[in-house]
Design an enzyme around this catalytic site. Structure first.
Site, mmCIF file in Angstrom:
data_model
loop_
_atom_site.group_PDB
_atom_site.id
_atom_site.type_symbol
_atom_site.label_atom_id
_atom_site.label_comp_id
_atom_site.label_asym_id
_atom_site.label_seq_id
_atom_site.Cartn_x
_atom_site.Cartn_y
_atom_site.Cartn_z
ATOM 1 N N GLY A 11 0.835 -1.213 0.000
ATOM 2 C CA GLY A 11 0.000 0.000 0.000
ATOM 3 C C GLY A 11 0.864 1.256 0.000
ATOM 4 O O GLY A 11 1.875 1.302 0.695
ATOM 5 N N ARG A 72 1.214 -5.110 -5.765
ATOM 6 C CA ARG A 72 1.390 -6.339 -5.007
ATOM 7 C C ARG A 72 1.699 -7.413 -6.049
ATOM 8 O O ARG A 72 1.144 -7.377 -7.146
ATOM 9 C CB ARG A 72 0.130 -6.638 -4.185
ATOM 10 C CG ARG A 72 -0.065 -5.575 -3.083
ATOM 11 C CD ARG A 72 -1.131 -5.939 -2.071
ATOM 12 N NE ARG A 72 -1.068 -5.032 -0.924
ATOM 13 C CZ ARG A 72 -1.923 -4.027 -0.694
ATOM 14 N NH1 ARG A 72 -2.916 -3.786 -1.528
ATOM 15 N NH2 ARG A 72 -1.793 -3.266 0.378
ATOM 16 N N ASP A 103 5.524 -4.919 6.178
ATOM 17 C CA ASP A 103 6.138 -6.201 6.559
ATOM 18 C C ASP A 103 6.163 -7.222 5.422
ATOM 19 O O ASP A 103 7.112 -7.999 5.301
ATOM 20 C CB ASP A 103 5.493 -6.768 7.829
ATOM 21 C CG ASP A 103 3.994 -6.966 7.700
ATOM 22 O OD1 ASP A 103 3.405 -6.490 6.704
ATOM 23 O OD2 ASP A 103 3.404 -7.592 8.592
ATOM 24 N N THR A 126 4.253 2.774 5.417
ATOM 25 C CA THR A 126 2.855 2.319 5.529
ATOM 26 C C THR A 126 2.126 3.233 6.510
ATOM 27 O O THR A 126 2.693 3.629 7.531
ATOM 28 C CB THR A 126 2.754 0.850 6.013
ATOM 29 O OG1 THR A 126 1.400 0.606 6.450
ATOM 30 C CG2 THR A 126 3.673 0.530 7.181
ATOM 31 N N ASP A 128 -0.139 2.306 8.393
ATOM 32 C CA ASP A 128 -0.670 1.496 9.501
ATOM 33 C C ASP A 128 0.100 1.602 10.821
ATOM 34 O O ASP A 128 -0.439 1.277 11.874
ATOM 35 C CB ASP A 128 -0.730 0.020 9.098
ATOM 36 C CG ASP A 128 -1.659 -0.228 7.918
ATOM 37 O OD1 ASP A 128 -2.526 0.629 7.672
ATOM 38 O OD2 ASP A 128 -1.514 -1.264 7.246
ATOM 39 N N ASP A 130 2.285 -0.404 11.859
ATOM 40 C CA ASP A 130 2.152 -1.758 12.427
ATOM 41 C C ASP A 130 3.476 -2.501 12.542
ATOM 42 O O ASP A 130 3.475 -3.721 12.728
ATOM 43 C CB ASP A 130 1.157 -2.574 11.579
ATOM 44 C CG ASP A 130 1.568 -2.661 10.110
ATOM 45 O OD1 ASP A 130 2.514 -1.952 9.704
ATOM 46 O OD2 ASP A 130 0.935 -3.429 9.364
ATOM 47 N N ARG A 172 -5.401 -2.102 9.009
ATOM 48 C CA ARG A 172 -5.368 -3.566 8.884
ATOM 49 C C ARG A 172 -5.598 -4.190 10.266
ATOM 50 O O ARG A 172 -6.599 -3.906 10.873
ATOM 51 C CB ARG A 172 -4.041 -4.011 8.283
ATOM 52 C CG ARG A 172 -4.194 -5.226 7.394
ATOM 53 C CD ARG A 172 -2.947 -5.535 6.644
ATOM 54 N NE ARG A 172 -2.822 -4.689 5.472
ATOM 55 C CZ ARG A 172 -2.109 -5.017 4.404
ATOM 56 N NH1 ARG A 172 -1.451 -6.138 4.375
ATOM 57 N NH2 ARG A 172 -2.062 -4.209 3.366
HETATM 58 P P1 ADP Z 1 3.073 -4.526 2.761
HETATM 59 O O1 ADP Z 1 4.486 -4.495 2.314
HETATM 60 O O2 ADP Z 1 2.465 -3.151 2.835
HETATM 61 O O3 ADP Z 1 2.890 -5.346 4.011
HETATM 62 P P2 ADP Z 1 1.926 -6.736 1.228
HETATM 63 O O4 ADP Z 1 1.791 -7.634 2.408
HETATM 64 O O5 ADP Z 1 0.796 -6.680 0.255
HETATM 65 O O6 ADP Z 1 2.192 -5.220 1.626
HETATM 66 O O7 ADP Z 1 3.254 -7.185 0.459
HETATM 67 C C1 ADP Z 1 3.705 -6.478 -0.668
HETATM 68 C C2 ADP Z 1 4.421 -7.429 -1.603
HETATM 69 O O8 ADP Z 1 5.576 -7.986 -0.931
HETATM 70 C C3 ADP Z 1 3.625 -8.647 -2.035
HETATM 71 O O9 ADP Z 1 2.730 -8.379 -3.102
HETATM 72 C C4 ADP Z 1 4.728 -9.583 -2.474
HETATM 73 O O10 ADP Z 1 5.219 -9.242 -3.753
HETATM 74 C C5 ADP Z 1 5.810 -9.293 -1.423
HETATM 75 N N1 ADP Z 1 5.663 -10.286 -0.351
HETATM 76 C C6 ADP Z 1 4.759 -10.301 0.649
HETATM 77 N N2 ADP Z 1 4.869 -11.407 1.412
HETATM 78 C C7 ADP Z 1 5.884 -12.125 0.872
HETATM 79 C C8 ADP Z 1 6.487 -13.397 1.179
HETATM 80 N N3 ADP Z 1 6.051 -14.137 2.201
HETATM 81 N N4 ADP Z 1 7.511 -13.800 0.396
HETATM 82 C C9 ADP Z 1 7.949 -13.065 -0.630
HETATM 83 N N5 ADP Z 1 7.410 -11.879 -0.993
HETATM 84 C C10 ADP Z 1 6.395 -11.410 -0.259
HETATM 85 O O1 F6P Z 2 -1.627 -1.289 4.582
HETATM 86 C C1 F6P Z 2 -2.248 -0.084 4.222
HETATM 87 C C2 F6P Z 2 -3.723 -0.282 4.020
HETATM 88 O O2 F6P Z 2 -4.290 0.964 3.645
HETATM 89 C C3 F6P Z 2 -4.481 -0.878 5.205
HETATM 90 O O3 F6P Z 2 -4.721 0.080 6.217
HETATM 91 C C4 F6P Z 2 -5.716 -1.408 4.535
HETATM 92 O O4 F6P Z 2 -6.296 -2.455 5.279
HETATM 93 C C5 F6P Z 2 -5.199 -1.899 3.215
HETATM 94 O O5 F6P Z 2 -3.963 -1.216 2.976
HETATM 95 C C6 F6P Z 2 -6.113 -1.663 2.059
HETATM 96 O O6 F6P Z 2 -5.560 -2.256 0.933
HETATM 97 P P1 F6P Z 2 -6.050 -1.952 -0.549
HETATM 98 O O7 F6P Z 2 -5.440 -0.656 -0.973
HETATM 99 O O8 F6P Z 2 -5.538 -3.097 -1.334
HETATM 100 O O9 F6P Z 2 -7.539 -1.847 -0.522
#
Ligand code: ADP
Ligand code: F6P
Length: 320
Positions: A11, A72, A103, A126, A128, A130, A172
């Site tokens: 995000g 993503r 994360d 982010t 969040d 978090d 989240r």
């Molecule tokens: P954020 O970084 O905000 O937590 P996401 O959880 O959607 O957002 O993760 C962003 C991207 O990071 C994912 O679309 C993927 O490409 C990569 N990613 C997330 N989890 C993993 C994982 N367990 N192993 C490898 N890449 C990951």
């Molecule tokens: O991680 C940032 C965030 O805005 C969260 O607060 C929320 O739950 C999520 O992303 C929303 O994701 P998307 O943009 O895919 O709807």
């Protein structure tokens, strides 16, 4: 280290542009070539990579979103996807990668460095807040101010109508946005995933407040707890008071970053480049007690985020 890459992933968050600017200009200052990777890991797999110079990042410090775009990418979660990513990095001569995200993005960076000879540094981007290892993430402060502006406006209308108003905010599974804005916005109740709440108690507080002469009742609800519309219906049924729900949604992710977020992003971006120059890898940067810190990415990801109980209790006392 001659060439590094930077990408934004997951995000978006206000201040990501300020972080990109800091990475690019600090890198160039150290004689390093900085490559921008578009659309997170997805753009990395597709080779959407181009060189960034000083002027590529001019006039962006004040802009929300991310000029590199974000995405993503499921394929990057597979070993084959990461092998492909490594090959692309090699083709572009990128030895170090700065990942701005949450994360999930950090986990991707961690795996890439575990499996291949590429150095990675994570920057917390982010809204969040978090991530347990850092006091603040880039974008959180701006999101707080956006929510606060909305709360102020909702207060006007809910006071006029003497209504109960529920504001559902993002985060989240983390309740920080709700907790901080609930305190700053003078909410009567704050409902977050980290703290049990009792529906009957909530209704009692609303009714007692009404009897004491409160002209409105504001509840800040974290999205991780459940839906605001459903809660509004239940409160109306039990208390007999008109109740409205507002889901703020993606508005919270936009807007010009606050001074706090711009400064945080600038400091973290510069430190991330320094770490790569020092030959470090699999580190994340953050802020603790206003000092820029860095630590091992695996350790950072294993830390459990704690809610600030003092803030939560203070908000309770002051809401009475
Ligand atoms: P954020 O970084 O905000 O937590 P996401 O959880 O959607 O957002 O993760 C962003 C991207 O990071 C994912 O679309 C993927 O490409 C990569 N990613 C997330 N989890 C993993 C994982 N367990 N192993 C490898 N890449 C990951
Ligand atoms: O991680 C940032 C965030 O805005 C969260 O607060 C929320 O739950 C999520 O992303 C929303 O994701 P998307 O943009 O895919 O709807």
């Amino acid at each position: 280290m001659k060439t590094i890459g930077v990408l934004t992933s997951g995000g978006d968050a206000p201040g990501m542009n300020a972080a990109i600017r800091a990475v690019v200009r600090s890198g160039i200052n150290k004689g390093i070539k900085v490559m921008g990777i578009q659309r997170g890991y997805s753009g990395l797999l597709n080779g959407e990579i181009f060189e960034l110079n000083r002027s590529s990042v001019a006039d962006i410090i004040q802009r929300g979103g991310t000029i590199l775009r974000t995405a993503r990418c499921e394929e990057f979660k597979t070993p084959e996807g990461r092998k492909k990513a490594y090959n692309v990095l090699k083709v572009f001569g990128i030895e170090g990668l700065i990942v701005i995200g949450g994360d999930g993005s950090f986990t991707g960076a961690q795996k890439l460095s575990d499996e291949f000879d590429v150095k990675t540094i994570g920057l917390p981007g982010t809204i969040d807040n978090d991530l347990a290892y850092t006091d603040y993430t880039i974008g959180f402060d701006t999101a707080l101010n956006t929510v606060l502006d909305a709360i102020n406006k909702l207060r006007d209308t809910s006071t006029s109508h003497e209504r109960v108003s529920i504001v559902e905010v993002m985060g989240r599974r983390c309740g920080d946005i709700a907790l901080y804005t609930g305190l700053a916005g003078g909410a009567e109740s704050i409902i977050i995933p980290e703290k049990e709440y009792n529906f009957e108690e909530l209704c009692k507080t609303i009714i007692e407040g009404k009897h004491r002469g409160k002209v409105h009742n504001l509840i800040v609800l974290a999205e991780g707890v459940g839906g605001a519309e459903e809660l509004a219906k239940k409160i109306e049924e039990v208390t007999g008071l008109e109740t409205r729900a507002t889901v703020l949604g993606h508005i919270q992710r936009g807007g010009s970053p606050t001074a706090f977020d711009r400064i945080l992003a600038s400091r973290l971006g510069a430190r991330a480049v320094e770490l790569l120059v020092e030959g470090k890898s699999k580190r994340v940067v953050g802020i603790r007690d206003n000092k820029i810190i860095d630590l091992d990415i695996t350790e950072a990801l294993s830390m459990k985020k704690e809610t600030d109980n003092d803030l939560y209790n203070l908000a309770k006392i002051l809401s009475f």
